[in-house]
Design a protein around this motif. Structure first.
Motif, PDB file in Angstrom:
ATOM      1  N   ARG A 193      11.059  21.901  59.935  1.00 22.31           N
ATOM      2  CA  ARG A 193      11.104  21.834  58.462  1.00 22.31           C
ATOM      3  C   ARG A 193      12.340  22.533  57.910  1.00 22.31           C
ATOM      4  O   ARG A 193      12.883  22.123  56.890  1.00 22.31           O
ATOM      5  CB  ARG A 193       9.867  22.508  57.843  1.00 22.31           C
ATOM      6  CG  ARG A 193       8.581  21.703  57.948  1.00 22.31           C
ATOM      7  CD  ARG A 193       7.571  22.094  56.856  1.00 22.31           C
ATOM      8  NE  ARG A 193       7.242  23.505  56.812  1.00 22.31           N
ATOM      9  CZ  ARG A 193       6.366  24.106  57.617  1.00 22.31           C
ATOM     10  NH1 ARG A 193       5.720  23.419  58.520  1.00 22.31           N
ATOM     11  NH2 ARG A 193       6.119  25.400  57.498  1.00 22.31           N
TER      12      ARG A 193
ATOM     13  N   PHE B 129      -0.999  26.087  71.272  1.00 22.44           N
ATOM     14  CA  PHE B 129      -0.666  25.234  70.126  1.00 22.44           C
ATOM     15  C   PHE B 129       0.262  25.920  69.136  1.00 22.44           C
ATOM     16  O   PHE B 129       0.855  25.261  68.283  1.00 22.44           O
ATOM     17  CB  PHE B 129      -1.932  24.697  69.432  1.00 22.44           C
ATOM     18  CG  PHE B 129      -2.913  25.742  68.983  1.00 22.44           C
ATOM     19  CD1 PHE B 129      -4.094  25.954  69.685  1.00 22.44           C
ATOM     20  CD2 PHE B 129      -2.689  26.487  67.833  1.00 22.44           C
ATOM     21  CE1 PHE B 129      -5.023  26.899  69.274  1.00 22.44           C
ATOM     22  CE2 PHE B 129      -3.606  27.433  67.405  1.00 22.44           C
ATOM     23  CZ  PHE B 129      -4.776  27.642  68.133  1.00 22.44           C
ATOM     24  N   GLU B 130       0.422  27.246  69.227  1.00 23.29           N
ATOM     25  CA  GLU B 130       1.373  27.909  68.325  1.00 23.29           C
ATOM     26  C   GLU B 130       2.813  27.558  68.682  1.00 23.29           C
ATOM     27  O   GLU B 130       3.710  27.689  67.852  1.00 23.29           O
ATOM     28  CB  GLU B 130       1.173  29.422  68.316  1.00 23.29           C
ATOM     29  CG  GLU B 130      -0.083  29.882  67.561  1.00 23.29           C
ATOM     30  CD  GLU B 130      -0.036  29.604  66.050  1.00 23.29           C
ATOM     31  OE1 GLU B 130       1.025  29.238  65.520  1.00 23.29           O
ATOM     32  OE2 GLU B 130      -1.089  29.754  65.415  1.00 23.29           O
TER      33      GLU B 130
ATOM     34  N   ARG C 182       7.349  22.903  64.560  1.00 22.90           N
ATOM     35  CA  ARG C 182       7.263  22.182  63.282  1.00 22.90           C
ATOM     36  C   ARG C 182       7.792  23.034  62.139  1.00 22.90           C
ATOM     37  O   ARG C 182       8.422  22.539  61.216  1.00 22.90           O
ATOM     38  CB  ARG C 182       5.822  21.720  63.020  1.00 22.90           C
ATOM     39  CG  ARG C 182       5.497  20.456  63.847  1.00 22.90           C
ATOM     40  CD  ARG C 182       4.132  19.946  63.522  1.00 22.90           C
ATOM     41  NE  ARG C 182       3.148  20.932  63.920  1.00 22.90           N
ATOM     42  CZ  ARG C 182       2.574  20.966  65.121  1.00 22.90           C
ATOM     43  NH1 ARG C 182       2.866  20.075  66.022  1.00 22.90           N
ATOM     44  NH2 ARG C 182       1.702  21.898  65.409  1.00 22.90           N
TER      45      ARG C 182
END
Lengths: 243, 243
Positions: free
Chosen positions: A240, A229-230, A236
């Motif tokens: 940003r 999940f990293e 993300r």
């Protein structure tokens, strides 16, 4: 920059091997990029061939988010000429580790500082070449180890807008002063139970960074066990800051 | 459980105030829930009215991911009866902080342990009532402070499957033993530059948790300055474990 080989991966990502002043590298671009894409430089500990499975997985992940990704071989890595001094430092490091002794700062300096001095201008030359391609537009992020290379690049290379750093390698004490000069947004990955890594030094380094936006993600799973999940969290972070 | 007031928020989320054995609480459910939804219990430091803006923002965020969210007032919080002992402990804490003295473990114990002892059965009773509603299906997560309440709940309440804990409040030393017994997936938020918080204690606590999957997210921004993107990170954490 000379492209030497290209292939489409099964997910449509275009993978192109290149050489730049005899340094081998790989560029991955998304299957369907309508406009020039942001670029993520993938750092690694050296040895492109050995690191390929992990690098291509990270590159595919970047491409899924619309980012191009690129990497080059490190000085002394893969088939590039070895430096006798670096080999000596590496041997001294392994001797200390096998003896269960603390690793002397002087060994870390001999191992890492010349590598940073040599690698950073090479990454900058690669950046020049990559950004001259019509399909690469910037902005640019740096993701990965060697953390000391990421720190130096973040300080000296204004085209790098954000960095995702792996706190999993040796850091010369003198790099702390440079860490204080880093001001770009950072996400720092720390494997909490990485026995080969000095956790307190990693925390001190995170504390030293001058960036107003800095996030530490500490996980379990050992040195190479960064949770899947990293990858999403990294995308993300870059979404940003690079979009 | 008695619903006392309900309203639709502008994003369609249904907000219902309730009382349960004279304890006030609020339940938020997503605008369009076709099936029973997972539930996230929103922890907070007490004072529902004062905390409402932050709680409703977190609840809307949960609802956007398809989660119901609920909270109850803490013992001694809002209009609930004060305990003289807790008020004394709070006064002693403030006196120590104003004098710039280290906060004695004994004060933390007097402040937090009775609160945990009283609050945890109340959260469990609320959970009984909430899970009996047809629109709430579980699984259940706990998100927020008071971290000592989250730890105790994670140990004693098997219906809680994952917890997002804010490492921003005092933790009695005896809670470290309980932290070792926690085995559910955890995401721990630490405000790195929170001057009112003991960073080393928070790191020691993270280290103590027995969970195989535990992630620490440290950010800048002071005690109340948790970055907005941690709301998304929290949703993704719960999406991995509650869906």
């Amino acid at each position: 920059m000379r492209f030497t080989h290209e292939q489409r991966l099964d997910d449509g990502v275009l993978e192109r091997e290149f050489t730049l002043d005899e340094i081998p590298g790989i560029l991955w671009t998304p299957a369907s990029a309508s406009a020039p894409t942001p670029l993520i430089l993938l750092g690694h500990p050296g040895g492109l061939h050995k690191m390929y499975p992990r690098l291509v997985a990270r590159a595919r992940h970047c491409a899924a988010e619309g980012f191009a990704a690129a990497t080059i071989e490190l000085p002394g890595g893969g088939d590039r000429p070895r430096s006798a001094a670096a080999e000596q430092a590496r041997a001294d490091l392994h001797r200390a580790l096998e003896a269960g002794e603390p690793v002397d700062d002087e060994i870390v300096d001999r191992l890492v500082l010349p590598l940073v001095d040599k690698a950073v201008p090479e990454w900058q030359a690669a950046l020049d070449a990559l950004l001259s391609l019509p399909e690469i537009g910037g902005p640019v992020g740096y993701a990965g180890g060697v953390i000391a290379i990421g720190i130096r690049l973040a300080v000296v290379e204004p085209r790098i807008s954000a960095a995702l750093l792996f706190a999993g390698s040796y850091v010369p004490r003198t790099m702390f002063e440079q860490a204080r000069q880093v001001t770009i947004p950072l996400q720092v990955l720390l494997q909490w139970d990485d026995e080969g890594n000095d956790r307190q030094l990693a925390l001190d380094l995170f504390d030293a960074f001058g960036s107003k936006e800095k996030t530490l993600h500490a996980n379990m799973g050992g040195h190479t066990g960064v949770p899947h999940f990293e990858g999403d969290a990294g995308n993300r972070f870059f979404a940003r800051h690079l979009k």
